[in-house]
Design a protein around this motif. Structure first.
Motif, PDB file in Angstrom:
ATOM      1  N   PRO A  30       0.850  -0.943  -0.023  1.00 48.89           N
ATOM      2  CA  PRO A  30       0.070   0.136   0.096  1.00 48.89           C
ATOM      3  C   PRO A  30       0.916   1.520  -0.111  1.00 48.89           C
ATOM      4  N   TRP A  31       0.473   2.411  -0.603  1.00 55.39           N
ATOM      5  CA  TRP A  31       0.866   3.501  -0.781  1.00 55.39           C
ATOM      6  C   TRP A  31      -0.105   4.634  -0.152  1.00 55.39           C
ATOM      7  N   PHE A  32       0.114   5.505   0.496  1.00 52.70           N
ATOM      8  CA  PHE A  32      -0.767   6.691   0.579  1.00 52.70           C
ATOM      9  C   PHE A  32      -0.495   7.574  -0.426  1.00 52.70           C
ATOM     10  N   LEU A  33      -1.568   7.970  -1.009  1.00 44.77           N
ATOM     11  CA  LEU A  33      -1.733   9.117  -2.443  1.00 44.77           C
ATOM     12  C   LEU A  33      -2.370  10.468  -2.218  1.00 44.77           C
ATOM     13  N   SER A  34      -2.010  11.616  -2.737  1.00 51.50           N
ATOM     14  CA  SER A  34      -2.835  12.695  -2.769  1.00 51.50           C
ATOM     15  C   SER A  34      -4.167  12.390  -3.593  1.00 51.50           C
ATOM     16  N   LYS A  35      -5.304  12.653  -3.093  1.00 50.64           N
ATOM     17  CA  LYS A  35      -6.596  12.504  -3.800  1.00 50.64           C
ATOM     18  C   LYS A  35      -6.437  13.396  -5.073  1.00 50.64           C
ATOM     19  N   GLY A  36      -6.548  12.594  -6.180  1.00 48.04           N
ATOM     20  CA  GLY A  36      -6.733  12.978  -7.687  1.00 48.04           C
ATOM     21  C   GLY A  36      -5.321  12.825  -8.057  1.00 48.04           C
ATOM     22  N   ALA A  37      -4.348  12.236  -7.806  1.00 46.99           N
ATOM     23  CA  ALA A  37      -3.059  12.206  -8.411  1.00 46.99           C
ATOM     24  C   ALA A  37      -3.034  11.095  -9.200  1.00 46.99           C
ATOM     25  N   MET A  38      -3.822  10.070  -9.261  1.00 47.27           N
ATOM     26  CA  MET A  38      -3.915   8.864 -10.028  1.00 47.27           C
ATOM     27  C   MET A  38      -4.143   9.220 -11.573  1.00 47.27           C
ATOM     28  N   ILE A  39      -3.358   8.934 -12.608  1.00 48.97           N
ATOM     29  CA  ILE A  39      -3.847   9.310 -13.829  1.00 48.97           C
ATOM     30  C   ILE A  39      -4.182   8.136 -14.558  1.00 48.97           C
ATOM     31  N   ASP A  79      -4.135   0.017  -2.723  1.00 49.91           N
ATOM     32  CA  ASP A  79      -3.356  -1.244  -2.425  1.00 49.91           C
ATOM     33  C   ASP A  79      -3.809  -2.154  -3.585  1.00 49.91           C
ATOM     34  N   GLY A  80      -3.058  -2.971  -3.722  1.00 50.03           N
ATOM     35  CA  GLY A  80      -3.158  -3.955  -4.679  1.00 50.03           C
ATOM     36  C   GLY A  80      -1.778  -4.451  -5.385  1.00 50.03           C
ATOM     37  N   PHE A  81      -1.984  -4.912  -6.861  1.00 55.16           N
ATOM     38  CA  PHE A  81      -0.915  -4.779  -7.640  1.00 55.16           C
ATOM     39  C   PHE A  81      -0.969  -4.411  -8.926  1.00 55.16           C
ATOM     40  N   GLY A  82       0.044  -3.432  -9.410  1.00 61.64           N
ATOM     41  CA  GLY A  82      -0.028  -3.237 -10.857  1.00 61.64           C
ATOM     42  C   GLY A  82       1.172  -1.781 -10.812  1.00 61.64           C
ATOM     43  N   LYS A  83       0.809  -1.291 -11.873  1.00 61.02           N
ATOM     44  CA  LYS A  83       1.666  -0.108 -12.383  1.00 61.02           C
ATOM     45  C   LYS A  83       0.672   1.100 -12.063  1.00 61.02           C
ATOM     46  N   LEU A  84       0.848   1.923 -11.176  1.00 60.36           N
ATOM     47  CA  LEU A  84       0.420   3.180 -10.983  1.00 60.36           C
ATOM     48  C   LEU A  84       0.886   4.238 -11.435  1.00 60.36           C
ATOM     49  N   ILE A  85       0.343   5.081 -12.177  1.00 52.45           N
ATOM     50  CA  ILE A  85       1.010   6.346 -12.797  1.00 52.45           C
ATOM     51  C   ILE A  85       0.123   7.598 -12.215  1.00 52.45           C
ATOM     52  N   LEU A  86       0.931   8.336 -11.683  1.00 52.88           N
ATOM     53  CA  LEU A  86       0.734   9.716 -11.024  1.00 52.88           C
ATOM     54  C   LEU A  86       1.074  10.882 -11.667  1.00 52.88           C
ATOM     55  N   GLY A  87       0.413  11.819 -11.711  1.00 54.68           N
ATOM     56  CA  GLY A  87       0.609  13.156 -11.984  1.00 54.68           C
ATOM     57  C   GLY A  87       0.107  14.192 -11.134  1.00 54.68           C
ATOM     58  N   ASP A  88       0.664  15.458 -11.577  1.00 53.06           N
ATOM     59  CA  ASP A  88      -0.112  16.620 -10.778  1.00 53.06           C
ATOM     60  C   ASP A  88       0.001  17.880 -11.515  1.00 53.06           C
ATOM     61  N   ARG A  89      -1.032  17.939 -12.424  1.00 54.15           N
ATOM     62  CA  ARG A  89      -1.164  19.323 -13.161  1.00 54.15           C
ATOM     63  C   ARG A  89      -0.166  19.820 -13.830  1.00 54.15           C
ATOM     64  N   GLY A  90       0.909  18.743 -14.455  1.00 52.24           N
ATOM     65  CA  GLY A  90       2.141  18.896 -15.221  1.00 52.24           C
ATOM     66  C   GLY A  90       3.312  19.619 -14.575  1.00 52.24           C
ATOM     67  N   TYR A  91       3.027  19.416 -13.249  1.00 52.02           N
ATOM     68  CA  TYR A  91       4.444  19.834 -12.471  1.00 52.02           C
ATOM     69  C   TYR A  91       5.462  18.705 -12.425  1.00 52.02           C
ATOM     70  N   ASP A  92       6.763  19.109 -12.166  1.00 52.55           N
ATOM     71  CA  ASP A  92       7.831  18.090 -12.147  1.00 52.55           C
ATOM     72  C   ASP A  92       7.356  17.126 -10.865  1.00 52.55           C
ATOM     73  N   ILE A  93       7.665  15.892 -10.921  1.00 51.56           N
ATOM     74  CA  ILE A  93       7.667  14.834 -10.050  1.00 51.56           C
ATOM     75  C   ILE A  93       8.886  14.269  -9.623  1.00 51.56           C
ATOM     76  N   GLU A 114       5.157   6.119   0.959  1.00 47.92           N
ATOM     77  CA  GLU A 114       5.080   4.790   1.683  1.00 47.92           C
ATOM     78  C   GLU A 114       4.652   4.769   3.147  1.00 47.92           C
ATOM     79  N   PRO A 115       3.944   3.620   3.420  1.00 50.27           N
ATOM     80  CA  PRO A 115       3.601   3.511   4.979  1.00 50.27           C
ATOM     81  C   PRO A 115       4.723   3.300   6.009  1.00 50.27           C
ATOM     82  N   GLY A 116       6.106   3.109   5.354  1.00 49.35           N
ATOM     83  CA  GLY A 116       7.055   2.992   6.375  1.00 49.35           C
ATOM     84  C   GLY A 116       7.500   4.356   6.961  1.00 49.35           C
ATOM     85  N   LEU A 117       6.906   5.370   6.356  1.00 48.99           N
ATOM     86  CA  LEU A 117       6.896   6.870   7.074  1.00 48.99           C
ATOM     87  C   LEU A 117       5.649   7.138   7.492  1.00 48.99           C
TER      88      LEU A 117
END
Length: 249
Positions: A30-39, A79-93, A114-117
């Motif tokens: 699992p990862w914590f994500l900012s809402k709306g970051a998944m594209i 959470d789950g398994f796969g390739k998760l692509i994130l973006g943020d309004r065209g800003y550098d990541i 990551e939840p280690g943090l």
């Protein structure tokens, strides 16, 4: 023609090939994500709000790792398994690794971690503190520079700081003189030339190469939470300041 992506295009967790504005997480835990970051994503991925519906291990993870109640509505768990692509309004990541570290970052720049943090609310309004070991993703308006204190930073260019004390405010002497002589008519007008964050001690400061805050909604929320404790005279003063700022903008 642009390169057409498929699951084999991604090796581990890294920026999308040739694209600094998108990042691919090789989701295994699992990862914590900012809402709306998944594209986009490949595979089987579930997104769960932190405010309701969590059960079992995910609920326990959030209770142990997310100690920032004001921001519960701004993040989800993937959470789950796969390739998760994130973006943020065209800003550098970019991705960063903490090793038993302590880093404070502007909430609007924190894209995922990551939840280690563990995440805590900072005493500086609009900022969050990550503690522990793990990877996090941050967006920025332009590439990020790393600098050692002592130095002063434009508040709008500041992304965060690691392993050093929280900054203090520094006001330019000429601005203070003008402020006083003008009878406070310039109240609320601030820029990096007038007000800076002053860093001292050891550590690292993260600075984006632009004087533009990505989003100020978290700071607005902080101010909103203070309003119920204000007296009528305090509310009137705030109303005057807001009106002045709107006129000048």
């Amino acid at each position: 023609m642009s390169v057409v992506l498929n699951p084999s295009s991604f090796t581990g967790s890294d920026n999308v090939p040739g694209n600094s504005y998108a990042y691919c997480i090789d989701l295994q835990t699992p990862w914590f994500l900012s809402k709306g970051a998944m594209i986009a994503y490949y595979g089987q991925v579930r997104f769960s709000a932190l405010t309701h519906g969590l059960q079992g291990g995910l609920l326990d993870m959030v209770a142990r790792r997310f100690s920032a109640p004001m921001y519960l509505g701004d993040y989800v768990v993937a959470d789950g398994f796969g390739k998760l692509i994130l973006g943020d309004r065209g800003y550098d990541i970019n991705s960063y690794d903490l090793d038993d570290g302590n880093l404070t970052i502007r909430q609007s720049n924190l894209l995922a971690f990551e939840p280690g943090l563990s995440l805590n609310q900072s005493i500086v309004p609009g900022f969050l503190t990550l503690i522990g070991t793990g990877r996090f993703l941050a967006s920025s308006n332009g590439p990020v520079m790393f600098a050692e204190p002592p130095l002063r930073v434009d508040p709008e260019a500041l992304v965060g700081w690691a392993d050093c004390p929280s900054p203090s405010h520094h006001y330019d002497e000429s601005w203070i003189t003008g402020f006083v002589s003008a009878g406070a008519r310039r109240f609320g007008v601030q820029s990096g030339e007038e007000r800076q964050f002053d860093f001292t001690g050891a550590g690292t400061v993260l600075i984006q190469s632009s004087e533009k805050v990505i989003d100020d909604s978290s700071l607005v929320r902080t101010l909103e939470n203070q309003i119920p404790g204000l007296s009528p005279s305090g509310l009137q003063r705030i109303n005057q300041v807001v009106s002045q700022q709107l006129q000048q903008s």
